[in-house]
Design a protein around this motif. Sequence first.
Motif, mmCIF file in Angstrom:
data_model
loop_
_atom_site.group_PDB
_atom_site.id
_atom_site.type_symbol
_atom_site.label_atom_id
_atom_site.label_comp_id
_atom_site.label_asym_id
_atom_site.label_seq_id
_atom_site.Cartn_x
_atom_site.Cartn_y
_atom_site.Cartn_z
ATOM 1 N N THR A 115 46.362 27.455 33.784
ATOM 2 C CA THR A 115 45.143 28.007 33.201
ATOM 3 C C THR A 115 43.932 27.375 33.868
ATOM 4 O O THR A 115 43.781 26.163 33.849
ATOM 5 N N SER A 158 39.505 35.412 33.529
ATOM 6 C CA SER A 158 40.570 34.737 32.796
ATOM 7 C C SER A 158 40.442 33.218 32.878
ATOM 8 O O SER A 158 41.402 32.492 32.632
ATOM 9 N N PRO A 179 41.931 38.124 28.084
ATOM 10 C CA PRO A 179 43.096 38.431 28.931
ATOM 11 C C PRO A 179 44.219 37.389 28.875
ATOM 12 O O PRO A 179 45.355 37.702 29.247
ATOM 13 N N ILE A 180 43.919 36.146 28.424
ATOM 14 C CA ILE A 180 44.964 35.119 28.425
ATOM 15 C C ILE A 180 45.257 34.557 27.035
ATOM 16 O O ILE A 180 45.961 33.555 26.909
#
Length: 238
Positions: A115, A158, A179-180
């Motif tokens: 991430t 993201s 989106p995540i």
Amino acid sequence: MFKFTLALASITFTLQGTVCRHFAVAYTSLAAGVTEDKGGPDAIEFIGFHGGNSNDAAVWENQGSISNHANGSIPVLGDAVLGFGIYVTDDPQVALTFAKQSIQVNNGTTPKDNTNKVFVPENTGLIGDSTDSTVQAKFEDARTKYINIVRPDADASSTVRVALIDQEVKTGQMVIPFPITQQFNATCFTYDGNTLPAGIHNGFPAFAFNSHKIRSHWKITPENEYAAQQAVQVGKCA
């Protein structure tokens, strides 16, 4: 007409996996949090608190991951100061404040290596929102340009954005882009603003987004004021 109650959620993610399998959402009068667990590839790690309402808690508990949904505690126009997504803070008291705001808005209506994360610098024109959709778009465009400069390898849409809420106390906030959000889970519980339930992380100040430990452990790209100036000059949103 349904009347929501306050709910907090402690947000977690897997250390190595792509989708967090561990889940629990806190029904409350207020908020949620979770104990960090670093054992094994599917281990979960505490990342902060989210203040919402009982509708959020029920939906997140049912689906097993956090997300946006109808009548949820997402930022309304003018409140998405780091962009749209699920907002998380290191301080349960701050989450409690947002939980109360969520009730006022909705009452009576039906990271780890995988991430990307950036710390957004204060007082640079990047942190802010507006009820004017044109101005709002300029803010987001400037933040996108900033991320493209400091993390050219990352997809800005993201990328998790982190910033301070209180520059004196140093409490922090973080937005997980929609989106995540499926990579993150919540543990919800009742919270009265005093003692957190047993097993729930105490949060700030022992746990702080602004701390060297978290910045290093989560590999958060540090603030870059020069890059911010370049981004804002293009966006003209300051």
